[in-house]
Design an enzyme around this catalytic site. Structure first.
Site, mmCIF file in Angstrom:
data_model
loop_
_atom_site.group_PDB
_atom_site.id
_atom_site.type_symbol
_atom_site.label_atom_id
_atom_site.label_comp_id
_atom_site.label_asym_id
_atom_site.label_seq_id
_atom_site.Cartn_x
_atom_site.Cartn_y
_atom_site.Cartn_z
ATOM 1 N N GLU A 1 6.056 47.783 -7.722
ATOM 2 C CA GLU A 1 4.623 47.741 -7.179
ATOM 3 C C GLU A 1 3.869 49.297 -7.877
ATOM 4 O OE1 GLU A 1 4.733 48.456 -2.668
ATOM 5 O OE2 GLU A 1 6.211 46.822 -2.493
ATOM 6 N N GLU B 1 11.870 48.746 2.627
ATOM 7 C CA GLU B 1 11.681 49.957 3.105
ATOM 8 C C GLU B 1 12.463 50.315 4.368
ATOM 9 O OE1 GLU B 1 7.354 50.698 3.739
ATOM 10 O OE2 GLU B 1 7.030 50.323 1.645
HETATM 11 C C1 XIL Z 1 0.248 47.053 1.201
HETATM 12 C C2 XIL Z 1 -1.067 46.367 0.796
HETATM 13 O O1 XIL Z 1 -1.313 46.708 -0.546
HETATM 14 C C3 XIL Z 1 -2.302 46.379 1.871
HETATM 15 O O2 XIL Z 1 -3.284 45.603 1.488
HETATM 16 C C4 XIL Z 1 -1.953 46.229 3.144
HETATM 17 O O3 XIL Z 1 -2.951 46.370 4.084
HETATM 18 C C5 XIL Z 1 -0.659 47.064 3.458
HETATM 19 O O4 XIL Z 1 0.324 46.775 2.771
HETATM 20 N N1 XIL Z 1 4.614 48.957 -0.001
HETATM 21 C C6 XIL Z 1 4.931 47.758 0.205
HETATM 22 C C7 XIL Z 1 3.540 46.854 0.275
HETATM 23 O O5 XIL Z 1 5.917 47.203 0.164
HETATM 24 O O6 XIL Z 1 3.678 45.522 0.822
HETATM 25 C C8 XIL Z 1 2.390 47.425 0.535
HETATM 26 O O7 XIL Z 1 1.286 46.649 0.416
HETATM 27 C C9 XIL Z 1 2.060 48.810 -0.026
HETATM 28 C C10 XIL Z 1 3.386 49.667 0.048
#
Ligand code: XIL
Length: 401
Positions: free
Chosen positions: A307, A192
């Site tokens: 994701e 990101e």
């Molecule tokens: C999120 C997790 O799912 C949560 O449990 C945590 O509190 C915050 O991070 N993009 C990403 C992930 O790359 O690492 C994130 O995961 C969700 C968004």
């Protein structure tokens, strides 16, 4: 569109029955779905449960009917973001993962915040256990992530300066990626890093990494990752690039610009991750995303969907309509994306709806629990499970050709 065909519904009902019977037995302690050991566990002090005979297959979704088998037939790896404590403590969670996944990723356990209690200490317990679980079950593991603007420990913000930050970053990557070298499928090296609205010509997000390490932090991270683990596929991962909107298109262009520059400067990179946090009955997904994937392929990069989940906060309807909208979104998104041979891996951000991050970060206006994943809270496959599996089946590509 084959979502919700009669055949699918019949299989689904059978599975629901088979699975709820199994869940009841598990809950009652009468059966244990497979070995429960997460990692070696020997020095953890945790009791080791005996390895048991393979569980009774849940009819219709195991073996050749599992997600991992259907994905493999089309040259794809598939699996979930997982939580080590759930793998350790919940037999049905671990059994579902074993049955369905050919690749896993840590939802949080490999982030700086989890691994780095202080500047001088590392806590690898959960990350090690996860890798051991994956290896024991012949499942690949992605590393997530080596650099992100979130999940940075407080001590880092308090200690890092423009003088020492680069070294802190390099030594973190050396230690973490080095520890698992040769055992990780791919690393999200940088997560990101692009945020067009922050106004820089290179599209980089205004983050502690930019301020402390400098405008070449992406390059620093990728080079360190390659040195530490020459075998892992090095990945740039991002969100907000899926929809047919102008902000998403601008972000796709900024990412492609960065990827082209990296190629021109021979910065090591092998893949781009498209997070794919989707919204049901929301934005349209389509041509812009497909062009982006083709451009990545032309740069000789693999493409991972890293994701996936589908939030239904735009759907106010009863549950049946929400579920249908989510399943339809999965199918409509996956069909054109999977048509590109650069796409080799599809991961979902969680196993069951019970544990989705969306209920914490992106909850529905009515506060009802989201239903974004492939298993419901009692680990029955959802309509989305069948929509995804059907989309895998429809892929024209066999074994990545
Ligand atoms: C999120 C997790 O799912 C949560 O449990 C945590 O509190 C915050 O991070 N993009 C990403 C992930 O790359 O690492 C994130 O995961 C969700 C968004």
């Amino acid at each position: 569109m084959r979502v919700g065909t009669t055949a699918t519904r019949q299989i689904s009902r059978r599975d629901l029955l088979a699975n709820s019977a199994r869940a009841a037995l598990v809950a009652a302690g009468s059966v244990l779905p497979g070995s429960l050991s997460l990692g070696c566990g020997d020095h953890s002090g945790r009791p080791q449960l005996p390895a048991l005979a393979p569980e009774t297959p849940s009819k219709g979704v195991s073996g050749s009917a599992s997600l991992r088998a259907r994905a493999a037939a089309k040259g794809l790896l598939t699996g979930f973001a997982v939580v080590p404590s759930l793998l350790r403590n919940e037999p049905i969670y671990a059994a579902t993962v074993r049955e369905q996944a050919s690749i896993l990723v840590a939802e949080n356990a490999m982030k700086w915040e989890a691994l780095r209690p202080s500047e001088t200490t590392y806590n690898f317990d959960d990350a090690d256990a996860l890798l051991n679980f994956a290896e024991q079950n012949h499942i690949k593991l992605r590393g997530h992530n080596l650099l992100w603007h979130r999940g940075i420990p407080r001590w880092f913000i308090a200690t890092a300066t423009p003088v020492n930050a680069r070294k802190l970053l390099e030594s973190h990557i050396e230690t973490v990626a080095g520890r698992y070298a040769g055992r990780i499928h791919s690393w999200d090296v940088v997560n990101e890093a692009i945020q067009v609205s922050d106004g820089r010509p290179d599209g980089l997000r205004d983050s502690p990494w930019l301020r402390l390490v400098g405008g070449d932090f992406v390059e620093v991270a990728f080079k360190a990752a390659r040195r530490a683990d020459p075998q892992a596929l090095l990945t740039y991962n991002d969100y907000g690039i899926e929809a047919e909107s102008s902000p998403d298109e601008a972000k796709r262009q900024a990412i492609l610009l960065m990827l082209r520059r990296m190629r021109a400067r021979r910065i090591p990179i092998d893949a781009v991750g498209i997070q794919s946090h989707l919204t049901a009955s929301g934005p349209r997904y389509g041509a812009g995303l497909i062009r982006f994937i083709a451009s990545a392929r032309e740069l000789d990069l693999q493409v991972f969907l890293t994701e996936m989940d589908v939030n239904d906060r735009a759907v106010a309807a009863p549950i049946a309509q929400r579920d249908a909208a989510v399943a339809t979104t999965y199918a409509e998104y996956l069909d054109p994306v999977l048509a590109d041979p650069a796409v080799t891996t599809v991961l979902f951000w969680g196993v069951s709806d019970r544990d989705t991050w969306l209920n914490h970060e992106d909850s529905r206006p009515d506060r009802k629990p989201e239903r974004p994943l492939l298993f419901d809270p009692s680990f029955k496959p959802t309509q989305s499970f069948f929509a995804v599996r059907d989309a895998f089946d429809r892929r024209a590509i066999v074994h990545g050709k």
